[in-house]
Design an enzyme around this catalytic site. Structure first.
Site, PDB file in Angstrom:
ATOM      1  N   ARG A   1      13.240  -4.513   5.573  1.00 14.92           N
ATOM      2  CA  ARG A   1      14.063  -4.360   4.376  1.00 14.92           C
ATOM      3  C   ARG A   1      15.553  -4.310   4.677  1.00 14.92           C
ATOM      4  O   ARG A   1      16.372  -4.155   3.786  1.00 14.92           O
ATOM      5  CB  ARG A   1      13.627  -3.138   3.581  1.00 14.92           C
ATOM      6  CG  ARG A   1      12.489  -3.466   2.641  1.00 14.92           C
ATOM      7  CD  ARG A   1      11.787  -2.230   2.126  1.00 14.92           C
ATOM      8  NE  ARG A   1      12.620  -1.291   1.419  1.00 14.92           N
ATOM      9  CZ  ARG A   1      12.924  -1.338   0.132  1.00 14.92           C
ATOM     10  NH1 ARG A   1      12.453  -2.297  -0.607  1.00 14.92           N
ATOM     11  NH2 ARG A   1      13.677  -0.432  -0.427  1.00 14.92           N
TER      12      ARG A   1
ATOM     13  N   ALA B   1       3.181   1.645   2.844  1.00 13.18           N
ATOM     14  CA  ALA B   1       4.380   0.813   2.718  1.00 13.18           C
ATOM     15  C   ALA B   1       5.409   1.513   1.844  1.00 13.18           C
ATOM     16  O   ALA B   1       6.610   1.481   2.120  1.00 13.18           O
ATOM     17  CB  ALA B   1       4.029  -0.547   2.128  1.00 13.18           C
TER      18      ALA B   1
ATOM     19  N   HIS C   1       5.512   6.236  -2.778  1.00  8.66           N
ATOM     20  CA  HIS C   1       6.820   6.828  -3.099  1.00  8.66           C
ATOM     21  C   HIS C   1       6.618   8.283  -3.519  1.00  8.66           C
ATOM     22  O   HIS C   1       7.337   9.174  -3.110  1.00  8.66           O
ATOM     23  CB  HIS C   1       7.507   6.106  -4.261  1.00  8.66           C
ATOM     24  CG  HIS C   1       7.635   4.623  -4.074  1.00  8.66           C
ATOM     25  ND1 HIS C   1       7.466   3.740  -5.114  1.00  8.66           N
ATOM     26  CD2 HIS C   1       7.909   3.877  -2.986  1.00  8.66           C
ATOM     27  CE1 HIS C   1       7.642   2.518  -4.666  1.00  8.66           C
ATOM     28  NE2 HIS C   1       7.911   2.559  -3.385  1.00  8.66           N
TER      29      HIS C   1
ATOM     30  N   CYS D   1       0.839  -1.202   0.000  1.00  8.56           N
ATOM     31  CA  CYS D   1       0.000   0.000   0.000  1.00  8.56           C
ATOM     32  C   CYS D   1       0.875   1.253   0.000  1.00  8.56           C
ATOM     33  O   CYS D   1       2.092   1.185   0.148  1.00  8.56           O
ATOM     34  CB  CYS D   1      -0.927   0.000   1.202  1.00  8.56           C
ATOM     35  SG  CYS D   1      -0.067   0.172   2.777  1.00  8.56           S
TER      36      CYS D   1
HETATM   37  S1  SF4 Z   1      -1.091  -1.643   5.984  1.00  8.87           S
HETATM   38 FE1  SF4 Z   1      -2.101  -0.022   7.175  1.00  8.87          FE
HETATM   39  S2  SF4 Z   1      -1.901   1.803   5.870  1.00  8.87           S
HETATM   40 FE2  SF4 Z   1      -1.530   0.032   4.529  1.00  8.87          FE
HETATM   41  S3  SF4 Z   1      -3.546  -0.463   3.629  1.00  8.87           S
HETATM   42 FE3  SF4 Z   1      -3.310  -1.717   5.494  1.00  8.87          FE
HETATM   43  S4  SF4 Z   1      -4.309  -0.476   7.122  1.00  8.87           S
HETATM   44 FE4  SF4 Z   1      -3.901   0.898   5.388  1.00  8.87          FE
END
Ligand code: SF4
Lengths: 75, 480
Positions: free
Chosen positions: B96, B65, B195, B62
């Site tokens: 990472r 991330a 990014h 996502c």
């Molecule tokens: S990891 Fe967290 S920020 Fe990313 S989609 Fe899931 S809930 Fe949303």
């Protein structure tokens, strides 16, 4: 209207960049390309066409501009 | 390669797509192609950066991330708050392996998970007060931090907290840079937008702070952009640049610091390794500060040599001689490595499926070892990445965008590569099938892979994995 960026490629041509959609492409033709009047219709390699208000040739690239989309290549 | 191979691959794509319902089939067909080097642009043959089809197993992440995990996380002297519930931060913490110099918890904070740990009441009443309190706590516990970034998780965007206001207020109070990053996971179709958002936050909140008090640049000052120092990658790159006479003043963002980033607009040239994740800020610095940028590739001696020469071409003869000197110095060692490993790896086929730059950047390193990459693809690339990829890949090879679990498994079973390079989510499936596999996101607990030193590790790792006798003893559990 969309924010775009025009830069010079290493080969000397113009490269079009649309940050919002992260679209990078080469400009295949530009309507006006003289020191006094630069801009107009921009044709892209992907078939898209954008319009920027004609203006004197910018002194420096890259340059962020506002452009109007006349014809998008995709979707 | 022959035309029959091209046809075979086209047929394979058709077969693999067969299982999908009509609509999904049509959609997925646009993301798969057989490479044709003659193509000028990938656009007509492959679609990318689109929403994944519901119901498939995608490997994407996502936006959070992309921002916290990739771009911001490795900056060592900034504390990144994972703002929202605890899970996102916990799973994004240190995975990472971005190496850093420094004392963790004192002046460096990459491997600690800071989170506002949202509870029900924070969702109902808003989390701004908690955030302010959290920043005070951080100041007391970690006074040596240089700045703070607030990485929004999904709920923060949903409930409409004003993290910008909190940032401004608190920044004035504690006298440090505080950057709100609106990288809620639901934005965009993959980590790629993260990014972009992260780059924009750096552009708006970090670079301008020193616009009127930047030091005078030295003639050979450069910055490394888009190297996250995974397993020490940036260090292995940096020493080569320094050996040729350049002065590396900033690393973005592996082992990087806030002051380095603030002063980057004074450099002469930005060197961009991962184009996908940092082209945005490079373009911005080119426009606003007039700093040219160039992409380079430090995987494998052939590409390193090309890149060193190209980097040197932006400078005077002293640097050009420096580049030749570096190349000459390391060439014998590289020849030795190739002489040792090539006979063990020659002719082996590799399939890749990775993230931002590896699907095209590592091709040269495999070719140096006499191996052939027969399939490659990205989780979250855009069209400009594929434009660059079709030139690197051989003719009539397979290219897949946002490949699903099903597609990848079927491609592998049909093409039977000798080695697969992909991520942790794919790793154990292919292990169980008995395929040699390297995790190419963070080098499978190894590295560095960049630079000449990295190539030595890369060659050894590939040999160690591929020629491991264990694979012959395995049988897939579902075949037993
Ligand atoms: S990891 Fe967290 S920020 Fe990313 S989609 Fe899931 S809930 Fe949303």
């Amino acid at each position: 209207m969309a924010n775009i960026m025009i830069r010079k490629s290493a080969a000397g041509g113009l490269v079009f960049y649309l940050p919002k959609r992260d679209l990078e492409d080469t400009v295949t033709s530009i309507e006006f390309d003289t020191p006094e009047k630069w801009g107009g219709e921009l044709k892209l390699a992907n078939g898209g066409v954008y319009y920027i208000d004609p203006q004197p040739l910018p002194a420096r690239f890259p340059l962020s501009l506002r452009a109007k989309r006349l014809d998008a290549a995709e979707q | 390669m022959s035309t029959t191979n091209r046809e075979e691959l086209q047929n394979l794509i058709h077969e693999v797509l067969e299982v999908y319902p009509e609509k999904a089939k049509k959609d997925r067909a646009k993301h798969l192609m057989v490479n044709d080097k003659a193509l000028e642009s990938a656009k007509k043959c492959i679609t990318s950066n689109r929403k994944s089809v519901p119901g498939v197993m995608t490997m994407r992440g996502c936006a959070y991330a992309g921002s916290k995990g990739v771009v911001w996380g490795p900056i060592k002297d900034i504390i990144d708050i994972s703002h929202g519930p605890i899970g996102c931060g916990q799973y994004a913490r240190g995975g990472r392996r971005n190496y850093m110099n420094g004392v963790s918890g004192v002046d460096s904070f990459c491997d600690i998970n800071f989170s506002s740990d949202f509870q029900e009441k924070d969702i109902v009443f808003g989390g701004d007060k908690k955030l302010a309190k959290l920043i005070d706590e951080l100041e007391t516990l970690f006074p040596l931090s240089k700045g703070i970034s607030i990485q929004s998780e999904c709920p923060v965007g949903l409930i409409g907290d004003d993290i910008e206001a909190v940032s401004k207020k608190k920044a004035a109070e504690i006298g440090k840079t505080i950057v709100p990053v609106r990288c809620e996971g639901f934005r965009g179709v993959s980590q790629s937008l993260g990014h972009h958002i992260a780059n924009d936050a750096v552009r708006d909140w970090i670079l301008p702070t020193r616009d009127d008090k930047r030091p005078e640049a030295g003639p050979y000052d450069v910055a490394i952009l888009g190297d996250y120092n995974i397993g020490g990658d940036a260090w292995a790159s940096r020493i080569l640049l320094e050996e040729m006479g350049l002065n590396v003043v900033a690393q973005w963002s592996g082992d990087g610091t806030l002051p380095e980033m603030e002063n980057t607009p004074a450099v002469k040239l930005n060197l961009l390794h991962c184009y996908r994740s940092m082209n945005y800020i490079s373009r911005h610095m080119e426009e606003k500060y007039g700093i040219p940028w160039m992409e380079y590739n430090f995987f494998g001696p052939t590409k390193i040599k090309e890149s060193l020469r190209e980097i040197a071409s932006h400078f005077d003869d002293k640097i050009k001689e420096g580049a030749e000197r570096v190349i000459a110095k390391y060439t014998p060692a590289m020849e030795e490595i190739i002489a040792k490993f090539k006979p063990r790896l020659e002719g082996k086929k590799v399939m890749l499926y990775v993230g931002g730059l590896r699907p095209r950047h590592v091709i040269g390193a495999y070719e140096d070892l006499g191996m052939e990459v027969v399939g490659t693809g990205y989780e979250f690339a855009h069209n400009d990445d594929y434009d660059r990829t079709i030139k690197e890949m051989g003719d009539a090879t397979l290219i897949y965008d946002d490949a699903t679990g099903h597609e990848l498994e079927d491609f592998v079973m049909a093409m039977k590569p000798d080695l697969i390079g992909s991520g942790i989510k794919e790793k154990y499936v292919f292990h169980k099938m008995g395929y040699p596999f390297r995790q190419l996101h963070s080098w499978d607990y190894s590295g560095p892979y960049h630079g000449y030193d990295g190539f030595a590790v890369f060659a050894r790792d590939m040999d160690m994995t591929l020629n491991n006798p264990v694979w012959k003893m395995m049988q897939a559990p579902w075949k037993a």
